[in-house]
Design a protein around this motif. Structure first.
Motif, PDB file in Angstrom:
ATOM      1  N   VAL A 258       0.847  -1.207   0.000  1.00 48.81           N
ATOM      2  CA  VAL A 258       0.000   0.000   0.000  1.00 48.81           C
ATOM      3  C   VAL A 258       0.873   1.245   0.000  1.00 48.81           C
ATOM      4  O   VAL A 258       0.637   2.220  -0.740  1.00 48.81           O
ATOM      5  N   GLY A 259       1.944   1.252   0.842  1.00 42.33           N
ATOM      6  CA  GLY A 259       2.847   2.406   0.881  1.00 42.33           C
ATOM      7  C   GLY A 259       3.555   2.597  -0.449  1.00 42.33           C
ATOM      8  O   GLY A 259       3.712   3.727  -0.946  1.00 42.33           O
ATOM      9  N   TYR A 260       3.957   1.479  -1.071  1.00 42.89           N
ATOM     10  CA  TYR A 260       4.646   1.573  -2.347  1.00 42.89           C
ATOM     11  C   TYR A 260       3.702   2.112  -3.424  1.00 42.89           C
ATOM     12  O   TYR A 260       4.095   2.909  -4.276  1.00 42.89           O
ATOM     13  N   ILE A 261       2.422   1.686  -3.371  1.00 44.44           N
ATOM     14  CA  ILE A 261       1.439   2.155  -4.366  1.00 44.44           C
ATOM     15  C   ILE A 261       1.217   3.653  -4.231  1.00 44.44           C
ATOM     16  O   ILE A 261       1.083   4.375  -5.227  1.00 44.44           O
ATOM     17  N   LYS A 262       1.163   4.156  -2.974  1.00 43.38           N
ATOM     18  CA  LYS A 262       0.966   5.605  -2.771  1.00 43.38           C
ATOM     19  C   LYS A 262       2.138   6.390  -3.362  1.00 43.38           C
ATOM     20  O   LYS A 262       1.930   7.408  -4.038  1.00 43.38           O
ATOM     21  N   SER A 263       3.358   5.946  -3.090  1.00 43.55           N
ATOM     22  CA  SER A 263       4.527   6.660  -3.626  1.00 43.55           C
ATOM     23  C   SER A 263       4.528   6.620  -5.159  1.00 43.55           C
ATOM     24  O   SER A 263       4.861   7.612  -5.808  1.00 43.55           O
TER      25      SER A 263
ATOM     26  N   GLY B  14       1.876   6.471  -7.059  1.00 46.31           N
ATOM     27  CA  GLY B  14       0.825   7.377  -7.529  1.00 46.31           C
ATOM     28  C   GLY B  14       1.328   8.811  -7.609  1.00 46.31           C
ATOM     29  O   GLY B  14       1.028   9.544  -8.558  1.00 46.31           O
ATOM     30  N   GLU B  15       2.088   9.260  -6.568  1.00 48.09           N
ATOM     31  CA  GLU B  15       2.644  10.607  -6.595  1.00 48.09           C
ATOM     32  C   GLU B  15       3.597  10.782  -7.783  1.00 48.09           C
ATOM     33  O   GLU B  15       3.578  11.804  -8.474  1.00 48.09           O
TER      34      GLU B  15
ATOM     35  N   ASN C 126       3.304  13.486 -11.047  1.00 50.12           N
ATOM     36  CA  ASN C 126       4.379  14.374 -11.500  1.00 50.12           C
ATOM     37  C   ASN C 126       4.738  14.094 -12.961  1.00 50.12           C
ATOM     38  O   ASN C 126       4.983  15.022 -13.748  1.00 50.12           O
ATOM     39  N   SER C 127       4.774  12.801 -13.322  1.00 47.00           N
ATOM     40  CA  SER C 127       5.111  12.453 -14.705  1.00 47.00           C
ATOM     41  C   SER C 127       4.053  12.966 -15.668  1.00 47.00           C
ATOM     42  O   SER C 127       4.379  13.436 -16.760  1.00 47.00           O
ATOM     43  N   ASN C 128       2.776  12.897 -15.303  1.00 48.81           N
ATOM     44  CA  ASN C 128       1.702  13.390 -16.182  1.00 48.81           C
ATOM     45  C   ASN C 128       1.844  14.875 -16.430  1.00 48.81           C
ATOM     46  O   ASN C 128       1.635  15.348 -17.563  1.00 48.81           O
TER      47      ASN C 128
END
Length: 617
Positions: A289-294, A296-297, A301-303
């Motif tokens: 879950v923590g890895y998925i949140k990071s 997503g951020e 930024n990439s978008n």
């Protein structure tokens, strides 16, 4: 209960041991009366006989190169063991012996001797057919008389044998003198041996019948004992079944208890493992879950960066489109200019190439004309010189041959006078010498006349139209005597009219026909075929020629002599075999070539020759 089971099991084993002993004794009783020592002696005798046969027979090709002497045994015969035992003690022709077993006749190969017993039902004629021509000595046992090469037969406690000498000789074998000495030599003796053997067999059968009756009585006693033992074994078997049934029930209860205990342990262990697995899964889920949140951020930024880059790319695309329009306009202008320049260059190169080839052709033509003039001048000078030399040679040959005739005539005249006036004064040697001198002078005169005639050929260049049919008719009348004498058959087709010298062309046909009649086998009727055909010589200037052929059935000409037969005074045979000066074909060659044609031949020794020549049409 276990002690009871062990006792019953021990009793059972003892009874089985007793039964096996009874069966063994029964087998020994059945075999009672057979003289084992005599059987062993016969087996040894059989092996000795086979080895002796091999030692007293010879004629195997390339036997000296063989490393060992091979004996084959056909079928499942125990004789293989006896021969192998004998091979350890004896050699054949000082070579070690190798024993090979064959189960089928078609497998037999690479052996010097083959042994077969009649009791295994192998057909003797089939065996002989398969081994014929393979230099294999066949030794058989108990077959019919004279059906094998060497055949053995059982007679009481030993063997006798008979030899088929013709069959051995046909296969190329040589027999030692001692071998036939002890062999049976007739079918009558063979029959007497069979009768004697039958009487011995009848006595043995009567003895065996008496022993069989004794064995049957003992078999009944043993059967009774066997029935008692069987009843006891049945009782023991029932007790054993009850014991086995109880043991199976106890074993089933033990297995159920063990399975229940094992299930409870497994369930406890599985529960503890499930708790540990759930704890580990919970930790991994939280980490994911923590890895998925990071992630997503990072994606947000990439978008944003991608949107900025898309705007910049759109601006660059608009600039590129404007630059492409300018470049297309410039490219069309450059392309048109290139086409014009390419056409101008092609025209210039074409003009230069045409000018170069025209100039080069002019130089080559000038050079060739100069060389041609020089060669024509040289050829003219050579032809003038050659014509002068030919005239000188012809004049020399004419003068030489003409001047040689006078002293030769003088020699011939004096030889004739000496023979007439003083011939009786000479001995036989002197007379023979005078005859040789006279013959030599005659041959010399013929050679000078031929040379004089050869020098005259080709001088007459005033050719007229010649009917070769008429020429051949006159020639046939001139040769009538020799044609009638030899019975020659001349088959001639319709001949053409050609331009040439009638005398010289007649001489060509006369020489070829005369040679066809003369050069033949004794007592063979000459057969001559003369034909002509009009052809076009494509290798020259396409001019027309008449091609003539004169075919005969004479002795023919070897390939190595075909190139020299047209030379002057060349002979392939002695004067005693065929008379002549050897100048006839040289005349033909000179006449045909002076008329502008060619002459050649095709021939095969002993099958005749065909001479070809051409005359311009």
């Amino acid at each position: 209960m276990m002690n009871t089971y062990r006792k019953i099991f021990a009793i059972k084993n003892n009874l089985i041991l007793i039964i096996s002993l009874v069966i063994a004794s029964l087998f020994s009783l059945k075999c009672y009366g057979q003289d084992t020592s005599n059987e062993q002696v016969k087996r040894l005798q059989r092996a000795i006989f086979v080895f002796n046969f091999a030692q007293q027979v010879g004629g195997w090709p390339d036997f000296e190169t063989q490393e060992s002497f091979k004996i084959g045994v056909l079928g499942p015969d125990r004789t293989v063991l006896d021969l192998q035992a004998m091979a350890l003690k004896r050699k054949i022709y000082n070579k070690p012996v190798e024993i090979v077993r064959f189960h089928r006749v078609k497998e037999v190969k690479d052996v010097q001797l083959l042994y077969v017993n009649h009791k295994f039902n192998y057909g003797i004629h089939y065996i002989l057919g398969k081994i014929s021509g393979k230099n294999i000595l066949l030794v058989s046992e108990d077959y019919n008389f004279n059906s094998s090469m060497i055949n053995m037969v059982n007679v009481e406690d030993s063997f006798v044998y008979e030899i088929n000498s013709d069959r051995l000789k046909n296969e190329g074998f040589v027999i030692a003198p001692t071998l036939p000495r002890h062999a049976i030599s007739s079918a009558e003796k063979w029959k007497r041996l069979y009768r004697k053997t039958e009487r011995s067999l009848n006595l043995v059968q009567e003895t065996n019948q008496e022993q069989d009756s004794i064995i049957k009585d003992r078999d009944k006693e043993l059967q009774n004992q066997k029935d008692k033992i069987t009843n006891q074994l049945e009782k023991i078997g029932h007790q054993q079944k009850e014991i086995d049934h109880r043991e199976e029930e106890i074993s089933a209860k033990n297995r159920r208890i063990e399975s229940l205990y094992t299930k409870s342990q497994l369930q406890q262990k599985k529960f503890e493992e499930k708790i540990l697995i759930e704890q580990e899964l919970e930790k991994k889920i939280q980490e994911q879950v923590g890895y998925i949140k990071s992630q997503g951020e990072k994606i947000e930024n990439s978008n944003f960066e991608i949107d900025e880059q898309n705007k910049y790319l759109e601006e660059q695309r608009e600039k590129i489109i404007k630059q492409e329009e300018v470049l297309d306009q410039q490219a069309s202008e450059i392309s048109a200019q290139k086409k014009v320049n390419f056409l101008l260059i092609c025209l210039v190169m074409l003009f230069l190439g045409v000018a170069f080839f025209v100039y080069r052709g002019y130089l080559n033509k000038k050079k060739f004309n100069k060389e041609l003039q020089e060669k024509n001048l040289a050829i003219h000078e050579q032809s003038v010189q050659l014509e002068a030399k030919n005239k000188e040679l012809e004049q020399f040959a004419y003068i030489a041959s003409h001047d040689l005739q006078e002293p030769l005539n003088t020699i011939s005249s004096f030889i004739g006078l000496i023979s007439e006036d003083y011939g009786d004064s000479f001995d036989d040697v002197g007379k023979e010498s005078l005859a040789f001198i006279k013959d030599a002078s005659v041959r010399m005169k013929k050679l000078i006349d031929s040379l004089l005639e050869y020098s005259r050929l080709g001088r007459n260049k005033e050719y007229v139209e010649v009917d070769l049919n008429k020429v051949f008719g006159e020639l046939k009348k001139d040769l009538g005597t020799i044609i009638e004498k030899t019975g020659a058959r001349i088959d001639v087709g319709k001949l053409p009219r050609v331009k040439g010298s009638e005398i010289e062309l007649r001489l060509v046909l006369q020489n070829l026909i005369s040679n066809a009649i003369k050069f033949r086998e004794p007592n063979k009727v000459p057969e001559i075929e003369i034909s002509s055909v009009k052809v076009t010589d494509l290798s020259d200037d396409g001019s027309d020629f008449w091609k003539f052929s004169v075919k005969d059935n004479g002795i023919g000409i070897p390939e190595e002599h075909k190139d020299r037969i047209f030379a002057i005074f060349q002979r392939l045979h002695t004067r005693e075999e065929y008379k002549g000066t050897g100048i006839g074909l040289a005349h033909c060659k000179k006449i045909v070539e002076s008329h502008g044609g060619k002459i050649w031949l095709s021939s095969e020794k002993g099958k005749g020759s065909t001479f070809y020549f051409t005359i311009p049409g």
